[in-house]
Design a protein around this motif. Structure first.
Motif, short mmCIF file in Angstrom:
data_model
loop_
_atom_site.label_atom_id
_atom_site.label_comp_id
_atom_site.label_asym_id
_atom_site.label_seq_id
_atom_site.Cartn_x
_atom_site.Cartn_y
_atom_site.Cartn_z
N UNK A 78 0.81 -1.21 0.00
CA UNK A 78 0.00 0.00 0.00
C UNK A 78 0.85 1.27 0.00
N UNK A 79 1.92 1.29 0.77
CA UNK A 79 2.75 2.49 0.86
C UNK A 79 3.36 2.86 -0.49
N UNK A 80 3.52 1.87 -1.37
CA UNK A 80 4.11 2.13 -2.68
C UNK A 80 3.08 2.41 -3.76
N UNK A 81 1.80 2.17 -3.47
CA UNK A 81 0.77 2.37 -4.49
C UNK A 81 -0.27 3.41 -4.10
N UNK A 82 -0.16 3.99 -2.92
CA UNK A 82 -1.23 4.83 -2.39
C UNK A 82 -1.36 6.17 -3.10
N UNK A 83 -0.34 6.58 -3.84
CA UNK A 83 -0.45 7.82 -4.63
C UNK A 83 0.12 7.57 -6.02
N UNK A 84 -0.35 8.33 -6.96
CA UNK A 84 0.14 8.26 -8.34
C UNK A 84 -0.67 9.22 -9.20
N UNK A 85 -0.20 9.47 -10.39
CA UNK A 85 -0.96 10.36 -11.25
C UNK A 85 -0.38 10.50 -12.63
N UNK A 86 -1.26 10.78 -13.59
CA UNK A 86 -0.83 11.04 -14.96
C UNK A 86 -1.65 12.18 -15.54
N UNK A 87 -1.06 12.87 -16.49
CA UNK A 87 -1.78 13.78 -17.35
C UNK A 87 -1.44 13.37 -18.78
N UNK A 88 -2.43 13.33 -19.64
CA UNK A 88 -2.19 13.01 -21.03
C UNK A 88 -2.85 14.06 -21.91
N UNK A 89 -2.48 14.09 -23.17
CA UNK A 89 -3.06 15.04 -24.10
C UNK A 89 -2.98 14.49 -25.51
#
Length: 271
Positions: free
Chosen positions: A207-218
């Protein structure tokens, strides 16, 4: 998808400066979120494979990618709104419903309906942001004027060229287009890996390694030139601290404005 394109025609206002925030209360919800993001990553891989194939048109490659994204949207809609999400969204568009679930149905279908126009509408940039927080994720569907960002890769499609070329120039132009598509295919494969890294399998990663993340695409188009971009976005983990029990519409966060300022030319009109 054709049904949505013919029957659903809401308003861009439902998307403006808003995002859908969906809770991740347990492993089952995390698995579904992960599976949806893997559909998007797999769609990018298929698109890359088709772009690298000189016998497959760019239009076909985009259609296959759109199918993967649409399936991801439909899965979220079914979980949040139910199987009747299309009729619910239409009721919202007609002013017959104004509850949060109807608004979310309209939000996703509006985004999907407009995303389907990327091939036919020039100078419209599809610009979504997806962020994973410890107990939820947000989907911020954005559109902007123009067709590219400061970090986009660009590639040409001979089937979208309006000008007529003589045989010699046509052969040369087609060859250059196919080369640009092959180069773009390598970048798209790298984009797919970013998605897999940012939204890993909850059964394999702590959980500590997957609890945050994010992408932006265009992605966008101008004439015969297409563009694509995808990069990591760091979510503001202090933004959402309360435990949620159901999905809701929220105001887009600072991450959206930050990526807009970093990637879009100054003065770009954002829908």
């Amino acid at each position: 998808m054709g049904y949505q394109r013919e029957r659903f025609n809401g308003s861009i206002d439902v998307l403006h400066e808003r995002a859908v925030r969906t809770p991740l209360p347990d492993k089952e919800a995390e698995r579904e979120f992960h599976q949806n993001m893997m559909r998007v990553a797999d769609g990018l891989d298929r698109k890359a494979e088709m772009l690298a194939d000189p016998d497959v048109s760019l239009l076909t490659a985009y259609e296959r990618e759109l199918e993967a994204i649409a399936e991801s949207y439909r899965s979220r809609l079914q979980r949040v709104v139910g199987d009747e999400y299309e009729s619910v969204a239409l009721s919202y568009a007609r002013g017959e419903r104004d509850d949060p679930f109807a608004a979310i149905a309209a939000y996703y279908l509006e985004g999907l309906w407009r995303m389907q126009q990327r091939i036919t509408v020039s100078e419209m940039l599809f610009f979504p942001i997806i962020l994973r927080y410890p107990d939820c994720f947000t989907v911020n569907i954005r559109f902007a004027a123009g067709h590219t960002t400061s970090e986009s890769i660009r590639y040409e499609s001979p089937e979208h060229l309006v000008e007529e070329l003589n045989d010699t120039h046509d052969e040369l132009y087609t060859s250059e287009c196919l080369y640009s598509q092959k180069e773009a295919a390598e970048e798209l494969e790298a984009f797919a890996e970013i998605i897999r890294e940012e939204f890993p399998d909850p059964d394999e990663v702590p959980f500590e390694e997957r609890k945050t993340g994010g992408i932006v695409s265009a992605g966008g188009r101008k004439g015969s030139e297409f563009s694509s971009m995808l990069k990591r976005v760091e979510p503001d983990v202090d933004r959402f601290e309360d435990i949620m029990t159901e999905a809701t519409l929220v105001q887009e966060g600072a991450e959206a404005k930050r990526t807009e300022e970093e990637l879009l030319p100054e003065g770009t009109f954002v829908l």
